[in-house]
Design a protein around this motif. Structure first.
Motif, PDB file in Angstrom:
ATOM      1  N   ALA A  95      61.975   9.343  17.394  1.00  0.00           N
ATOM      2  CA  ALA A  95      62.498  10.077  16.441  1.00  0.00           C
ATOM      3  C   ALA A  95      63.596   9.367  15.854  1.00  0.00           C
ATOM      4  CB  ALA A  95      63.082  11.443  17.180  1.00  0.00           C
ATOM      5  N   LEU A  96      64.602   8.821  16.558  1.00  0.00           N
ATOM      6  CA  LEU A  96      65.612   7.920  15.808  1.00  0.00           C
ATOM      7  C   LEU A  96      65.203   6.847  14.967  1.00  0.00           C
ATOM      8  CD1 LEU A  96      68.368   8.203  18.648  1.00  0.00           C
ATOM      9  CD2 LEU A  96      67.996   9.498  16.576  1.00  0.00           C
ATOM     10  N   GLY A 141      75.042   1.194  18.671  1.00  0.00           N
ATOM     11  CA  GLY A 141      73.984   1.861  18.050  1.00  0.00           C
ATOM     12  C   GLY A 141      74.012   1.725  16.587  1.00  0.00           C
ATOM     13  N   GLN A 142      75.309   1.880  15.971  1.00  0.00           N
ATOM     14  CA  GLN A 142      75.350   1.819  14.611  1.00  0.00           C
ATOM     15  C   GLN A 142      74.816   0.641  14.041  1.00  0.00           C
ATOM     16  OE1 GLN A 142      79.333   2.716  13.085  1.00  0.00           O
ATOM     17  NE2 GLN A 142      79.170   1.319  11.603  1.00  0.00           N
ATOM     18  N   ARG A 143      75.365  -0.589  14.556  1.00  0.00           N
ATOM     19  CA  ARG A 143      74.721  -1.773  14.021  1.00  0.00           C
ATOM     20  C   ARG A 143      73.089  -2.047  14.198  1.00  0.00           C
ATOM     21  NH1 ARG A 143      78.828  -6.278  16.011  1.00  0.00           N
ATOM     22  NH2 ARG A 143      77.871  -7.512  14.286  1.00  0.00           N
ATOM     23  N   GLY A 193      73.284   5.961  14.867  1.00  0.00           N
ATOM     24  CA  GLY A 193      73.767   5.030  15.893  1.00  0.00           C
ATOM     25  C   GLY A 193      74.509   5.759  17.063  1.00  0.00           C
ATOM     26  N   ALA A 194      75.264   6.663  16.719  1.00  0.00           N
ATOM     27  CA  ALA A 194      75.978   7.349  17.858  1.00  0.00           C
ATOM     28  C   ALA A 194      74.775   8.174  18.657  1.00  0.00           C
ATOM     29  CB  ALA A 194      76.866   8.573  17.127  1.00  0.00           C
ATOM     30  N   ALA A 195      73.690   8.606  17.916  1.00  0.00           N
ATOM     31  CA  ALA A 195      72.891   9.098  18.998  1.00  0.00           C
ATOM     32  C   ALA A 195      72.171   8.253  19.936  1.00  0.00           C
ATOM     33  CB  ALA A 195      71.730   9.801  17.986  1.00  0.00           C
ATOM     34  N   ARG A 196      72.024   6.845  19.261  1.00  0.00           N
ATOM     35  CA  ARG A 196      71.440   5.651  20.008  1.00  0.00           C
ATOM     36  C   ARG A 196      72.199   5.444  21.141  1.00  0.00           C
ATOM     37  NH1 ARG A 196      68.806   4.163  15.572  1.00  0.00           N
ATOM     38  NH2 ARG A 196      66.735   2.877  15.552  1.00  0.00           N
ATOM     39  N   ASP A 197      73.521   5.338  20.958  1.00  0.00           N
ATOM     40  CA  ASP A 197      74.411   5.296  21.962  1.00  0.00           C
ATOM     41  C   ASP A 197      74.307   6.219  23.264  1.00  0.00           C
ATOM     42  OD1 ASP A 197      75.638   2.951  20.915  1.00  0.00           O
ATOM     43  OD2 ASP A 197      77.108   3.790  20.022  1.00  0.00           O
ATOM     44  N   GLY A 233      74.567  15.810  25.618  1.00  0.00           N
ATOM     45  CA  GLY A 233      75.271  15.053  24.405  1.00  0.00           C
ATOM     46  C   GLY A 233      74.181  14.709  23.407  1.00  0.00           C
ATOM     47  N   LEU A 234      73.047  14.172  24.045  1.00  0.00           N
ATOM     48  CA  LEU A 234      72.079  14.007  23.034  1.00  0.00           C
ATOM     49  C   LEU A 234      71.569  15.173  22.149  1.00  0.00           C
ATOM     50  CD1 LEU A 234      69.852  11.718  21.901  1.00  0.00           C
ATOM     51  CD2 LEU A 234      68.363  12.638  23.823  1.00  0.00           C
TER      52      LEU A 234
END
Length: 562
Positions: A255-256, A289-291, A329-333, A400-401
């Motif tokens: 999804a991300l 994650g942002q990068r 990116g925050a969600a990825r982290d 958190g996710l």
């Protein structure tokens, strides 16, 4: 049936196949579905999906099978020394002070007592309710419990461990209710698996729902007869919650990536700015994650006309466009942390008590410590009371996710709404093609409703547990509930991204129509062209609901790397 739908045209086929998927139509295993080798140490999240969703078989590593044999022998040797073992010769929960039988070898009489206790434990603890567990979740739960048993910490009898593998390989899936666990081991849900392996209850097999005893007979499988600590080992684990979390983590990663792709396509639809995703900009605040999100978006936009200066372009875009890499990116982290914690869950023991093979007390160990060890005989180790059933280590990042996905959904909804506003796009209001068409005005309510549903499901529930079992079990995590809610969020998010895809594609079409051809990015251009083969340009008003279903199905089948 699927081939017949395809004859109706791409849009009708997409709608029909999406409806089939929503109804739970089975998906055949791929020809390249090789067996997953289980050793209790190295199961991965993608392998869980292969077994759970593709029907891939499993095979047990011989060294892991030997570990199961020795773990079982160690447990019985410990109990034979007349020491209390929770769930074996003593009761469970508040009944931990009740003696089931005295120490010594398991005589036929003692074994009969143990088997009755095990059956009673499974019957009494089977207290789930609600909707049935999806087949992929049930298979994932069996796989996870099998692999954690192969770690060697359960003390299960080998026949029980083999039955898990037989169920997976022979496509026997217990019919299970999915609610009722407080996430401190799934003790009300997992008994349904144990009962099915005993030949009780119902299972899915051969494409139909049938009595478990019938399925076992058809496969020449003997029902298991749990004894010792078997029943407690079946129920006192987090395999169900971990199954939900693992499949949700896999779906969240997809999804991300799709959210990146839609944000990039919407940037082209807006005629937006690329400065926020440039490497030099990202280096000023280098969150991992942002990068990754920014790099993904930039790659998708490679070759786009957005890389050429345009004096008519706004100096800065709305935040829902500018902050995509930060939010995604925050969600990825958080997802990365969840994946790492789940990897530990899949390859370790969450049993209570836990059986530790080949360990010895330290020379300066206290008498208290030494009481848990077996120091003589062919197998040595320890049997230790444990709180390993607490899944907070992965339940917290899972929660958190859920919050992070709510933020991802908010951005998608806001981008969608901005694309209908001529003040930002310099395109017709509601992306109307003209000729008196309303365009995408009413669908704004759909986008808002979807974002609200995703947000509502993100409310934390980790500590919403009441004391139970005479107040001895006074905390919990609700991990399965969190997993269910994240799975529901992901379903709503995909629908929301489908709505954004409709808007972004329409805006690109209008921009191309009114301003002449414009180069799209290598990835975004492919996404737009592929989508237009399924859902055509909105040249006049038509049913948006069917387009949403078709777009959602398109996203479901979209390649992993758009």
């Amino acid at each position: 049936m699927q081939d017949r739908f395809k004859q109706c045209g791409p849009r009708a086929a997409a709608v029909a196949l999406a409806i089939l998927a929503l109804l739970g139509a089975p998906v055949a295993a791929g020809a390249d579905c090789t067996a997953v080798r289980l050793d209790g140490r190295s199961l991965t999240l993608p392998q869980v999906a292969q077994v759970a969703r593709q029907g891939c078989p499993v095979e047990i590593d011989p060294r892991a099978a030997a570990r199961v044999e020795r773990s079982h022998a160690l447990l019985l040797a410990y109990a034979a020394s007349d020491r209390p073992v929770y769930g074996l010769n003593r009761g469970v929960g508040l009944n931990k002070d009740q003696t089931l039988f005295e120490g010594g070898r398991l005589s036929p009489e003692v074994r009969a007592i143990s088997e009755r206790f095990n059956a009673t434990l499974l019957h009494s603890h089977s207290a789930a309710f609600g909707e049935l567990v999806p087949a992929d979740v049930a298979r994932a739960a069996m796989l996870i419990r099998l692999n954690t048993a192969l770690y060697g910490g359960t003390g299960m009898q080998p026949a029980l461990v083999r039955q898990y593998a037989e169920f997976l390989n022979r496509d026997i899936t217990p019919v299970m209710f999915g609610n009722g666990s407080v996430g401190e081991a799934d003790i009300t849900v997992l008994p349904q698996i144990g009962l099915a392996m005993m030949g009780e209850g119902e299972v899915w097999h051969g494409g139909r729902r049938q009595p478990a005893a019938e399925a076992l007979r058809s496969q020449a499988l003997a029902p298991v007869r749990p004894f010792g600590k078997d029943a407690l080992s079946i129920v006192s684990a987090n395999a169900y919650g971990a199954a939900l979390a693992t499949l949700a983590a896999i779906d969240a990663a997809r999804a991300l990536r799709q959210a990146d792709a839609l944000a990039a396509l919407s940037l082209e639809a807006l005629d937006g700015n690329l400065a926020p995703i440039l490497p030099v900009t990202q280096a000023q605040r280098p969150y991992d994650g942002q990068r990754q999100a920014a790099a993904h978006m930039a790659e998708l936009l490679r070759g786009s006309a957005l890389w050429s200066p345009d004096g008519a372009r706004a100096l800065q875009d709305p935040l829902s466009f500018r902050t995509a890499s930060q939010v995604h990116g925050a969600a990825r982290d958080l997802l990365g942390l969840l994946e790492r914690q789940l990897a530990v869950q899949l390859n370790s023991s969450d049993d209570n008590p836990t059986v530790a093979l080949d360990v010895a007390p330290a020379q300066n160990a206290s008498p208290y410590e030494r009481q848990f060890y077996v120091v003589d005989g062919p197998v040595r180790g320890a049997v230790l009371p444990s709180a390993g059933f607490d899944p907070s280590a992965w339940a917290q990042p899972l929660q958190g996710l859920a919050v992070a996905l709510s933020q991802v959904a908010q951005l998608s909804a806001q981008r969608t709404l901005r694309l209908t506003d001529p003040a930002f796009t310099r395109l017709p209001r509601f992306l109307s093609p003209g000729g008196g068409a309303i365009g995408y005005g009413p669908i704004q309510k759909t986008a808002s409703s979807l974002a609200t549903q995703v947000r509502a499901l993100s409310t934390p529930v980790l500590t919403d547990v009441q004391p139970q079992t005479g107040n001895i079990e006074d905390v919990g995590t609700n991990a399965p509930l969190v997993g269910q809610r994240v799975a529901a969020q992901l379903g709503h998010l995909r629908t929301l991204l489908a709505v954004e895809l409709l808007h972004a594609s329409q805006a690109i079409d209008l921009r191309q129509r009114d301003g002449g051809p414009r180069a799209l990015g290598a990835g975004t251009g492919r996404l737009w062209r592929d989508f237009r083969a399924v859902v055509p340009f909105l040249a006049r008003d038509r049913r948006n609901d069917l387009d949403i279903v078709a777009a959602e199905h398109f996203l479901a089948g979209m390649p992993e790397r758009p």
